[in-house]
Write an enzyme that holds these catalytic residues in place. Structure first.
Site, PDB file in Angstrom:
ATOM      1  N   ALA A  63       0.864  -1.180   0.000  1.00  0.00           N
ATOM      2  CA  ALA A  63       0.000   0.000   0.000  1.00  0.00           C
ATOM      3  C   ALA A  63       0.901   1.231   0.000  1.00  0.00           C
ATOM      4  CB  ALA A  63      -0.868  -0.014   1.251  1.00  0.00           C
ATOM      5  N   GLY A 102       0.522  -5.123   0.707  1.00  0.00           N
ATOM      6  CA  GLY A 102      -0.632  -5.085  -0.187  1.00  0.00           C
ATOM      7  C   GLY A 102      -0.334  -5.724  -1.537  1.00  0.00           C
ATOM      8  N   GLU A 105      -0.784  -9.233  -1.119  1.00  0.00           N
ATOM      9  CA  GLU A 105      -2.220  -9.492  -0.962  1.00  0.00           C
ATOM     10  C   GLU A 105      -2.939  -9.484  -2.319  1.00  0.00           C
ATOM     11  OE1 GLU A 105      -2.357  -6.445   2.143  1.00  0.00           O
ATOM     12  OE2 GLU A 105      -3.324  -7.919   3.446  1.00  0.00           O
ATOM     13  N   GLU A 125       4.164  -5.584   6.886  1.00  0.00           N
ATOM     14  CA  GLU A 125       3.353  -4.576   7.593  1.00  0.00           C
ATOM     15  C   GLU A 125       3.733  -4.476   9.070  1.00  0.00           C
ATOM     16  OE1 GLU A 125       2.159  -6.842   5.509  1.00  0.00           O
ATOM     17  OE2 GLU A 125       0.593  -5.999   4.226  1.00  0.00           O
TER      18      GLU A 125
HETATM   19  C1  3H9 Z   1       0.579  -2.315   3.392  1.00  0.00           C
HETATM   20  O1  3H9 Z   1       0.774  -2.806   2.302  1.00  0.00           O
HETATM   21  C2  3H9 Z   1      -0.741  -2.384   4.095  1.00  0.00           C
HETATM   22  C3  3H9 Z   1      -1.719  -3.371   3.502  1.00  0.00           C
HETATM   23  O2  3H9 Z   1      -1.530  -4.646   4.063  1.00  0.00           O
HETATM   24  C4  3H9 Z   1      -3.151  -3.004   3.794  1.00  0.00           C
HETATM   25  C5  3H9 Z   1      -3.611  -1.676   3.377  1.00  0.00           C
HETATM   26  C6  3H9 Z   1      -5.092  -1.466   3.641  1.00  0.00           C
HETATM   27  N1  3H9 Z   1       4.675   3.481   0.053  1.00  0.00           N
HETATM   28  O3  3H9 Z   1      13.402   1.646   0.388  1.00  0.00           O
HETATM   29  P1  3H9 Z   1      13.817   2.421  -0.800  1.00  0.00           P
HETATM   30  C7  3H9 Z   1       9.483   4.890  -1.132  1.00  0.00           C
HETATM   31  S1  3H9 Z   1       1.786  -1.464   4.180  1.00  0.00           S
HETATM   32  C8  3H9 Z   1       5.160   4.682  -0.265  1.00  0.00           C
HETATM   33  O4  3H9 Z   1      14.923   3.381  -0.657  1.00  0.00           O
HETATM   34  P2  3H9 Z   1      14.847   0.056  -2.063  1.00  0.00           P
HETATM   35  C9  3H9 Z   1      10.553   5.227  -0.122  1.00  0.00           C
HETATM   36  O5  3H9 Z   1      10.068   6.078   0.875  1.00  0.00           O
HETATM   37  C10 3H9 Z   1       3.157  -1.458   3.098  1.00  0.00           C
HETATM   38  N2  3H9 Z   1       6.466   4.910  -0.528  1.00  0.00           N
HETATM   39  O6  3H9 Z   1      14.132   1.456  -2.060  1.00  0.00           O
HETATM   40  C11 3H9 Z   1      11.595   5.862  -1.000  1.00  0.00           C
HETATM   41  O7  3H9 Z   1      11.195   7.195  -1.233  1.00  0.00           O
HETATM   42  P3  3H9 Z   1      12.264   8.354  -1.460  1.00  0.00           P
HETATM   43  C12 3H9 Z   1       3.874  -2.755   3.103  1.00  0.00           C
HETATM   44  C13 3H9 Z   1       7.298   3.879  -0.484  1.00  0.00           C
HETATM   45  O8  3H9 Z   1      15.022  -0.292  -3.482  1.00  0.00           O
HETATM   46  C14 3H9 Z   1      11.484   5.086  -2.300  1.00  0.00           C
HETATM   47  O9  3H9 Z   1      10.189   4.474  -2.271  1.00  0.00           O
HETATM   48  N3  3H9 Z   1       5.073  -2.652   2.309  1.00  0.00           N
HETATM   49  C15 3H9 Z   1       6.852   2.602  -0.157  1.00  0.00           C
HETATM   50  O10 3H9 Z   1      16.013   0.060  -1.166  1.00  0.00           O
HETATM   51  C16 3H9 Z   1      12.527   4.000  -2.471  1.00  0.00           C
HETATM   52  O11 3H9 Z   1      12.506   3.172  -1.311  1.00  0.00           O
HETATM   53  C17 3H9 Z   1       6.239  -2.263   2.844  1.00  0.00           C
HETATM   54  O12 3H9 Z   1       6.349  -2.024   4.017  1.00  0.00           O
HETATM   55  C18 3H9 Z   1       5.481   2.410   0.118  1.00  0.00           C
HETATM   56  N4  3H9 Z   1       4.966   1.207   0.417  1.00  0.00           N
HETATM   57  O13 3H9 Z   1      13.816  -0.952  -1.389  1.00  0.00           O
HETATM   58  C19 3H9 Z   1       7.399  -2.191   1.886  1.00  0.00           C
HETATM   59  N5  3H9 Z   1       7.911   1.759  -0.168  1.00  0.00           N
HETATM   60  O14 3H9 Z   1      13.040   7.949  -2.654  1.00  0.00           O
HETATM   61  C20 3H9 Z   1       8.201  -0.970   2.159  1.00  0.00           C
HETATM   62  C21 3H9 Z   1       8.966   2.506  -0.507  1.00  0.00           C
HETATM   63  O15 3H9 Z   1      11.445   9.567  -1.600  1.00  0.00           O
HETATM   64  N6  3H9 Z   1       9.253  -0.768   1.206  1.00  0.00           N
HETATM   65  N7  3H9 Z   1       8.617   3.785  -0.704  1.00  0.00           N
HETATM   66  O16 3H9 Z   1      13.096   8.358  -0.221  1.00  0.00           O
HETATM   67  C22 3H9 Z   1      10.416  -1.450   1.204  1.00  0.00           C
HETATM   68  O17 3H9 Z   1      10.647  -2.342   1.984  1.00  0.00           O
HETATM   69  C23 3H9 Z   1      11.470  -1.022   0.229  1.00  0.00           C
HETATM   70  O18 3H9 Z   1      11.152   0.268  -0.214  1.00  0.00           O
HETATM   71  C24 3H9 Z   1      11.632  -1.929  -1.008  1.00  0.00           C
HETATM   72  C25 3H9 Z   1      12.620  -1.258  -2.016  1.00  0.00           C
HETATM   73  C26 3H9 Z   1      12.198  -3.278  -0.588  1.00  0.00           C
HETATM   74  C27 3H9 Z   1      10.331  -2.128  -1.717  1.00  0.00           C
END
Ligand code: 3H9
Length: 675
Positions: A63, A102, A105, A125
């Site tokens: 999400a 998400g 999901e 999450e």
């Molecule tokens: C969820 O899904 C809830 C659902 O179950 C239910 C909902 C109802 N959203 O980490 P990076 C941005 S909760 C918005 O440096 P990498 C991050 O801030 C979500 N922004 O890259 C950064 O911005 P900036 C569950 C996001 O290649 C840029 O992307 N998912 C999100 O080292 C690059 O990020 C997670 O918790 C996001 N979801 O790693 C996954 N994710 O460039 C969270 C990232 O402005 N994300 N950004 O600083 C990660 O673990 C890593 O970002 C990922 C890539 C492994 C994907």
């Protein structure tokens, strides 16, 4: 605004592609596009199957976290995933990169999942203090079993596509680089078959699993709300129909997302990413190539530092002065890798691969081939200056010269060379191969490309790096100092080590100041003169009470290193109170909090004011990743904001501390450190 979603046709297959960089977060626009695509497939008889896929580097990484504070806009993800699943034509998720939260999901709600071998699947999450809120807690047990669901949802670590296939989460593996073509072929195979909906599958329950899981992970989940909620939820809904289960999931999700822990954990998530942005440096600055790293010193620190690069496939030249020290250092690196391999976390080939790119040498001149040289020698300014003077003579032009000093003045070290623009501090934390934090110390003359290169490299070696200015102890150790000083004063004024440590552990720290001293070694920094005893720490060191390694320190330890209160330490404390003429009083928890936590915040405010940290959230990152500050309390500056800065100021004043001007100003203006 153009939509991040595009639809295309391949015969009777509708392909929905998201292109929402950087990570294909399921933003409102993406959800709208997906919903429209599913609607189109529902209403168009010529469409026989749907493929959901993503452009760019990854499938949906979850999400959009930035939308959490705005409230949920329609179509909400829980509604959307049910609509995807309800379609009576096969929906195939074609996955590369990371299908997280998400995103996972969406994949679970699709009827089939095809993925490239490098793809990863996870429900992270929990790391944001919430639970999978779009059916994940209900579909994952049905698809991959209760045990896998518990592992994924409570720990948040991803699994590989192969593991995902083993547990039934992936139906088919595709060839790397050929995902869409193989997804289309797969779709053609399944067209016309009745769709299998994961929400309609039964959950196989073994009630004992939950209790065992809780017990096994009790330590890991200490203090955290989300894992406990997730276990309870999966347990309570396991035998229930999907509809009831998702209702309970929704309630759990809402409760957690409104809680303090999730707010703090989301702060840490964004703080960590912000920390990698360096103020005043052009984004397109040209990085220096780092093809070989030199490390001076094969002791615990030098060895640990080397391992970071070796593990990332970067060759290391490690230099020592004597053959036996070099052999010992190399053997320790191998032993550490083999221990990792014995736990199944590395293959023998990987161990040999890492060792194969390590070049141990006694010849200092061998460092001439390195692009980055990190000095990890004895913490003395004279020794460091000498090393840098010698480096200046042999290092290739443009090589980055780094000191791993924890306290010393990097500018003074840089002045020992003719190229201060190439010098910076790289402060690794012990054990350097494990601890996530790296303080990158920016000297007065450090060049922009040197800093940017160090920051980029920190990502490669999987560290969380923070830029610090030149000051005694940089960010972390500088803030640790007032805590240590006050903890010792408190002992003299009537507290016991266990009383102080208990307050820290109850707060959520992994250990208190005295437990930490015993673990690190009471003898660290000791002058090693048993006749010169100036404080209680000297007294302990002189009596061979060096901490855990000697079975005695501030506490006594048995063979299993279980601590117990020490009668001898109590005597020594009494003796020192007498010597110092200290008057004692009843020490309350509040006093311990103010004197050992508020004083750290006060120091943090000074660090900020002096520009030694770029932003308050960087200080939080240092404490979360370097000192075990509980992430669910967001770091010291974030925590201070939640406590209320007025309360912090009043506490400091009550115990006679000089309040940092920035802290006072913010308190008076009712401002916060975190934006
Ligand atoms: C969820 O899904 C809830 C659902 O179950 C239910 C909902 C109802 N959203 O980490 P990076 C941005 S909760 C918005 O440096 P990498 C991050 O801030 C979500 N922004 O890259 C950064 O911005 P900036 C569950 C996001 O290649 C840029 O992307 N998912 C999100 O080292 C690059 O990020 C997670 O918790 C996001 N979801 O790693 C996954 N994710 O460039 C969270 C990232 O402005 N994300 N950004 O600083 C990660 O673990 C890593 O970002 C990922 C890539 C492994 C994907």
């Amino acid at each position: 605004m153009t939509s991040p979603m595009t639809t295309s046709r391949q015969g009777d297959i509708l392909i929905l592609t998201s292109d929402n960089p950087p990570v294909n977060a399921l933003s409102n626009a993406v959800r709208q596009g997906l919903q429209a695509g599913i609607e189109e497939a529902k209403n168009d008889d010529s469409i026989k199957a749907v493929i959901i896929t993503c452009a760019g580097k990854t499938f949906f990484a979850g999400a959009d976290i930035t939308e959490f504070t705005k409230g949920m806009q329609e179509p909400a993800l829980p509604t959307l995933v049910d609509q995807i699943e309800a379609l009576d034509k096969p929906v195939i998720a074609a996955i590369h990169g990371t299908a997280l939260g998400g995103g996972c999901e969406v994949a679970l709600a699709s009827h089939y999942r095809i993925a490239v071998p490098s793809a990863k699947f996870g429900l992270p999450e929990v790391k944001l203090g919430i639970l999978p809120g779009a059916g994940g807690t209900q579909r994952m047990p049905r698809v991959a079993g209760v045990e896998t669901a518990l592992e994924l949802a409570t720990k948040g670590d991803p699994i590989s596509a192969t593991q995902a296939q083993q547990v039934g989460l992936v139906d088919k593996l595709a060839t790397e680089g050929n995902l869409l073509a193989e997804a289309i072929a797969y779709a053609q195979e399944v067209i016309g078959q009745p769709v299998s909906r994961s929400s309609e599958r039964p959950v196989t329950v073994d009630t004992a699993v939950f209790e065992t899981f809780r017990k096994t992970n009790a330590k890991r989940f200490r203090g955290l709300d989300a894992p406990a909620t997730i276990i309870d939820l999966i347990e309570q809904t396991a035998g229930k129909p999907y509809g009831e289960g998702v209702q309970a999931e929704r309630m759990g999700f809402m409760k957690l997302i409104m809680g303090k822990q999730s707010a703090a954990l989301r702060h840490v998530f964004f703080a960590e990413r912000k920390a990698s942005k360096i103020d005043g440096i052009a984004e397109d600055v040209q990085l220096r190539p780092i093809n070989r790293v030199g490390v001076i010193g094969a002791g615990t620190m030098g060895g640990g530092i080397s391992m970071n690069f070796l593990s990332a496939g970067i060759p290391v030249t490690i230099v020592e002065m004597a053959q036996d020290a070099l052999d010992r250092g190399t053997a320790t690196i191998r032993k550490n890798y083999e221990a990792t391999a014995s736990k199944g976390k590395m293959t023998t080939e990987q161990v040999e691969g890492a060792m194969g790119i390590l070049k141990p040498t006694l010849n200092f001149d061998d460092l001439a081939e390195c692009d980055l040289i990190i000095e990890a020698v004895y913490e003395s300014m004279d020794v460091k200056k000498d090393v840098f003077g010698r480096l200046d003579k042999i290092a290739k032009p443009g090589a980055i010269l780094a000191s791993n000093t924890s306290y010393l003045n990097v500018d003074e070290i840089a002045a020992a060379t003719s190229r201060p623009q190439d010098v910076l501090g790289l402060h690794f934390f012990s054990p350097a191969n494990i601890m996530k934090l790296l303080e990158i110390v920016r000297g007065a003359k450090t060049a922009d490309d040197v800093l940017a290169t160090a920051m980029a490299l920190s990502k490669k070696i999987r560290k969380t790096a923070v830029i610090a200015g030149v000051c005694y102890g940089f960010i972390g150790n500088r803030m640790l100092m007032p805590r240590q000083v006050e903890a010792n004063h408190l002992l003299m004024e009537g507290a016991t080590p266990e009383q102080i440590d208990k307050v820290h552990v109850a707060f959520g720290m992994p250990m208190g100041p005295f437990q930490m001293a015993d673990l690190a070694g009471v003898d660290i920094g000791w002058h090693r003169d048993p006749t010169r005893i100036e404080n209680i720490r000297d007294a302990l060191a002189a009596e061979d009470r060096w901490g855990q390694k000697k079975g005695a320190g501030y506490y006594d330890y048995d063979e299993k290193r279980t601590p117990s209160n020490s009668a001898r330490v109590a005597e020594l404390i009494e003796e020192w109170r007498g010597k110092l003429g200290a008057t004692t009083h009843d020490i309350t928890e509040e006093e311990i909090m103010v004197r050992t936590f508020y004083t750290m915040v006060n120091e943090g405010a000074k660090i900020l004011e002096e520009g030694m940290a770029q932003r308050a959230s960087d200080i939080d990152v240092v404490w979360v990743y370097g000192y075990g500050w509980p992430p669910y309390k967001g770091g010291p500056m974030y925590w201070a904001d939640q406590e209320g800065l007025k309360k912090i100021v009043e506490g400091l004043e009550k115990y006679g501390f000089e309040v940092a001007p920035l802290l006072r100003k913010k308190a008076e203006k009712n401002e916060k450190f975190s934006k």
